[in-house]
Scaffold this active site. Structure first.
Site, mmCIF file in Angstrom:
data_model
loop_
_atom_site.group_PDB
_atom_site.id
_atom_site.type_symbol
_atom_site.label_atom_id
_atom_site.label_comp_id
_atom_site.label_asym_id
_atom_site.label_seq_id
_atom_site.Cartn_x
_atom_site.Cartn_y
_atom_site.Cartn_z
ATOM 1 N N TYR A 89 -0.937 7.407 -2.072
ATOM 2 C CA TYR A 89 -0.048 6.421 -1.438
ATOM 3 C C TYR A 89 1.357 6.837 -1.838
ATOM 4 C CZ TYR A 89 -3.980 3.847 0.298
ATOM 5 O OH TYR A 89 -5.090 3.512 1.011
ATOM 6 N N GLU A 112 -0.543 -6.460 5.484
ATOM 7 C CA GLU A 112 0.105 -5.573 4.512
ATOM 8 C C GLU A 112 0.560 -4.315 5.251
ATOM 9 O OE1 GLU A 112 -3.066 -5.120 1.629
ATOM 10 O OE2 GLU A 112 -4.072 -3.637 2.877
ATOM 11 N N GLU A 156 -8.079 9.726 2.537
ATOM 12 C CA GLU A 156 -7.330 8.470 2.634
ATOM 13 C C GLU A 156 -5.917 8.705 2.121
ATOM 14 O OE1 GLU A 156 -9.480 4.822 1.319
ATOM 15 O OE2 GLU A 156 -7.530 4.177 0.566
ATOM 16 N N TRP A 191 -14.733 -6.480 6.374
ATOM 17 C CA TRP A 191 -13.608 -7.386 6.629
ATOM 18 C C TRP A 191 -13.012 -7.218 8.030
ATOM 19 C CZ3 TRP A 191 -12.371 -5.845 1.069
ATOM 20 C CH2 TRP A 191 -12.883 -6.806 0.190
ATOM 21 N N ALA A 205 0.459 2.070 -3.794
ATOM 22 C CA ALA A 205 -0.999 2.158 -3.932
ATOM 23 C C ALA A 205 -1.681 0.817 -3.677
ATOM 24 C CB ALA A 205 -1.358 2.679 -5.316
ATOM 25 N N SER A 206 -0.922 -0.278 -3.756
ATOM 26 C CA SER A 206 -1.486 -1.594 -3.426
ATOM 27 C C SER A 206 -1.789 -1.698 -1.937
ATOM 28 C CB SER A 206 -0.488 -2.685 -3.802
ATOM 29 O OG SER A 206 0.688 -2.539 -3.013
ATOM 30 N N HIS A 245 -17.837 3.126 0.968
ATOM 31 C CA HIS A 245 -16.557 2.593 0.497
ATOM 32 C C HIS A 245 -16.769 1.676 -0.700
ATOM 33 C CE1 HIS A 245 -12.319 2.754 1.530
ATOM 34 N NE2 HIS A 245 -12.219 1.488 1.173
ATOM 35 N N GLU A 259 -13.628 5.603 -3.969
ATOM 36 C CA GLU A 259 -12.631 5.751 -5.037
ATOM 37 C C GLU A 259 -13.228 5.335 -6.373
ATOM 38 O OE1 GLU A 259 -9.058 3.638 -3.980
ATOM 39 O OE2 GLU A 259 -8.428 5.176 -2.551
#
Ligand code: MG
Length: 326
Positions: free
Chosen positions: A213, A280, A239, A56, A245-246, A120, A153
């Site tokens: 997060y 974000e 990470e 992306w 967490a979003s 990933h 993850e």
């Protein structure tokens, strides 16, 4: 004349020693007990940032960005997060993703820093992962710079993840005997306590990832980390970030600072998410920023400025006053 030549050589060598990068200084990394150590057995803490999903945000996978993150931000490690499963990622079209990872790895080698090759993915793709890491180990197994992260993850059970991990580790170790391998665990790398009760055995230089997060993950996850450390489990935070967490929402700096203190107190390496311009709060770059850098404050979002400043400060402090070996 000869004296002058000698003087110049001494000055140049002195300059190179003072400004040696992290890899020249620390060399091949190893795991001793639960601690990441360098070639001399001294504990080492790596601090850096992760690129966003390569499929992306490919524009940030360039040598100039690596240069800026090394020289300006003072990162000692970068993470190339190679997208695996989405449309246009590795599974559907491998070569462009391999090229992006290769670009970052080779720039990291040139800039004398460590680099994580991150698979990933959230799903298990054993055959594809084995083939990919065989290729990476063949190409980069001789470089002390490279760290393999074999599963970003996981969302499966630890039995499934463990089984997958053992297969991929075996494939890497057949080619590369020593570089650090990072292993994931269930619930997006939050089940480190389950790993602690049933770790992988029979391989060296394996560490386990913990992702957090800070606005979502608080003391309960630190307690899981403490439990793992008490059981001699080596942890690498590949990470992390300070919002929910979003990846979005307000930054929780109180919780982030609690995590930072915990990681530093336990000599745990950490990598912040992420170098991308996504809309974000976890994305560090403004949409208008030049992906090649250099970046001024106006090119960075709040999280980008906080991350840059803390890495600059802490990596510099480590340069001046290295932590003693435990
Ligand atoms: Mg090796």
């Amino acid at each position: 004349m000869k004296k002058i030549t000698l003087l110049i050589i001494l000055l140049v060598t002195g300059f190179m020693t003072i400004y040696a990068g992290p890899v020249s200084k620390h060399g091949s990394l190893k795991v001793k007990g639960k601690q990441l150590v360098d070639q001399t057995g001294q504990s080492v803490v790596l601090r850096g940032v992760s690129f966003g999903w390569s499929n992306w945000w490919p524009q940030y996978y360039n040598p100039d960005a690596v240069y800026c993150l090394t020289k300006d931000w003072q990162c000692s490690v970068l993470r190339a997060a190679m997208g695996v499963e989405p449309d246009s990622a590795y599974i559907s079209d491998p070569q462009p993703q391999i090229d992006l990872v290769t670009t970052v790895v080779e720039a990291a080698v040139k800039n004398d820093i460590y680099v994580i090759i991150d698979w990933h993915s959230h799903g298990i793709r054993t055959d594809e992962a084995v083939k990919f890491f065989q290729r990476m180990a063949t190409k980069y197994g001789q470089y002390p710079n490279v760290i393999y992260e074999i599963f970003n993850e996981p969302v499966q059970t630890w039995d499934e993840v463990k089984n997958y991990s053992e297969t991929v580790i075996r494939a890497i170790r057949a080619i590369d005997k020593d570089n650090i391998i990072l292993v994931g665990n269930p619930h997006w790398d939050q089940d480190i306590h389950i790993v602690a009760d049933n770790p992988i055995t029979g391989f060296e230089n394996i560490m386990y990832t913990l992702h957090f997060y800070a606005a979502t993950h608080k003391k309960w996850l630190i307690e899981r980390g403490d439990y793992a450390l008490r059981n001699n489990i080596p942890i690498f935070v590949s990470e992390c970030a300070s919002m929910e967490a979003s990846g979005d929402g307000a930054l929780d700096l109180e919780s982030w600072n609690m995590w930072l203190r915990w990681m530093e107190a336990n000599q745990i390496s950490w990598v912040c998410w992420s170098v991308s311009p996504k809309g974000e709060s976890c994305s560090m770059m403004q949409w208008e920023a030049d992906p090649r850098g250099p970046w001024r404050d106006k090119d960075l979002k709040e999280w980008g400025i906080i991350t840059r400043d803390i890495i600059r400060k802490m990596n510099k402090e480590q340069d001046i006053k290295p932590e003693p070996s435990k």
